[in-house]
Design a protein around this motif. Structure first.
Motif, PDB file in Angstrom:
ATOM      1  N   LEU A  84      55.932 -16.898   2.680  1.00 32.80           N
ATOM      2  CA  LEU A  84      56.424 -15.371   2.073  1.00 32.80           C
ATOM      3  C   LEU A  84      56.155 -14.016   2.928  1.00 32.80           C
ATOM      4  O   LEU A  84      56.905 -13.266   3.231  1.00 32.80           O
ATOM      5  N   PHE A  85      54.860 -14.422   3.388  1.00 29.19           N
ATOM      6  CA  PHE A  85      54.474 -13.200   4.093  1.00 29.19           C
ATOM      7  C   PHE A  85      53.690 -13.178   5.528  1.00 29.19           C
ATOM      8  O   PHE A  85      54.166 -11.822   5.511  1.00 29.19           O
ATOM      9  N   GLU A  86      54.669 -14.022   5.851  1.00 28.71           N
ATOM     10  CA  GLU A  86      54.822 -14.128   7.220  1.00 28.71           C
ATOM     11  C   GLU A  86      55.914 -14.051   7.929  1.00 28.71           C
ATOM     12  O   GLU A  86      57.003 -13.272   8.466  1.00 28.71           O
ATOM     13  N   LYS A  87      56.838 -13.859   6.603  1.00 28.65           N
ATOM     14  CA  LYS A  87      58.537 -13.468   6.466  1.00 28.65           C
ATOM     15  C   LYS A  87      58.286 -11.619   6.550  1.00 28.65           C
ATOM     16  O   LYS A  87      59.465 -11.232   6.079  1.00 28.65           O
ATOM     17  N   GLY A  88      57.236 -11.526   5.663  1.00 28.22           N
ATOM     18  CA  GLY A  88      57.374 -10.267   6.081  1.00 28.22           C
ATOM     19  C   GLY A  88      57.894  -9.364   4.673  1.00 28.22           C
ATOM     20  O   GLY A  88      58.629  -8.478   4.394  1.00 28.22           O
ATOM     21  N   TRP A  89      57.078 -10.005   3.284  1.00 24.24           N
ATOM     22  CA  TRP A  89      57.675  -9.950   2.014  1.00 24.24           C
ATOM     23  C   TRP A  89      56.237  -8.691   1.858  1.00 24.24           C
ATOM     24  O   TRP A  89      55.193  -8.627   2.245  1.00 24.24           O
TER      25      TRP A  89
END
Length: 89
Positions: A84-89
């Motif tokens: 999720l963080f890698e996707k920019g969440w």
């Protein structure tokens, strides 16, 4: 969520997650007493950190009839959150 992983002073929850990746510790997990001893804090403080990490879904707790609860990383959940963080969440 990252804010919940950090304490304003020292990042204790991140250290707990890191300890739980160490060889040996990853397999056997940590008890609240072990966390308290390693941190040099009262057991109740260690329990608070472990409960927060569990509530976030980053730890799972295994209970045995003959011993204290043991906490281990939930690698699948940690991978989901990292994605999720890698996707920019």
């Amino acid at each position: 969520m990252y804010v919940m992983l950090r304490t304003p002073v020292d990042g204790t929850r991140l250290r707990i997650l890191t300890w739980l990746r160490e060889p040996g510790t990853a397999e056997r997990g940590l008890t609240a007493d072990a966390v308290a001893a390693r941190l040099g804090v009262p057991r109740q403080v260690a329990l608070t950190h472990l409960r927060i990490l569990t509530a976030l879904g980053l730890l799972r707790t295994d209970t045995a009839a003959d011993g204290p609860p043991v906490h281990r990383r939930d690698e699948a959940r940690i991978a989901e959150i990292a994605e999720l963080f890698e996707k920019g969440w």
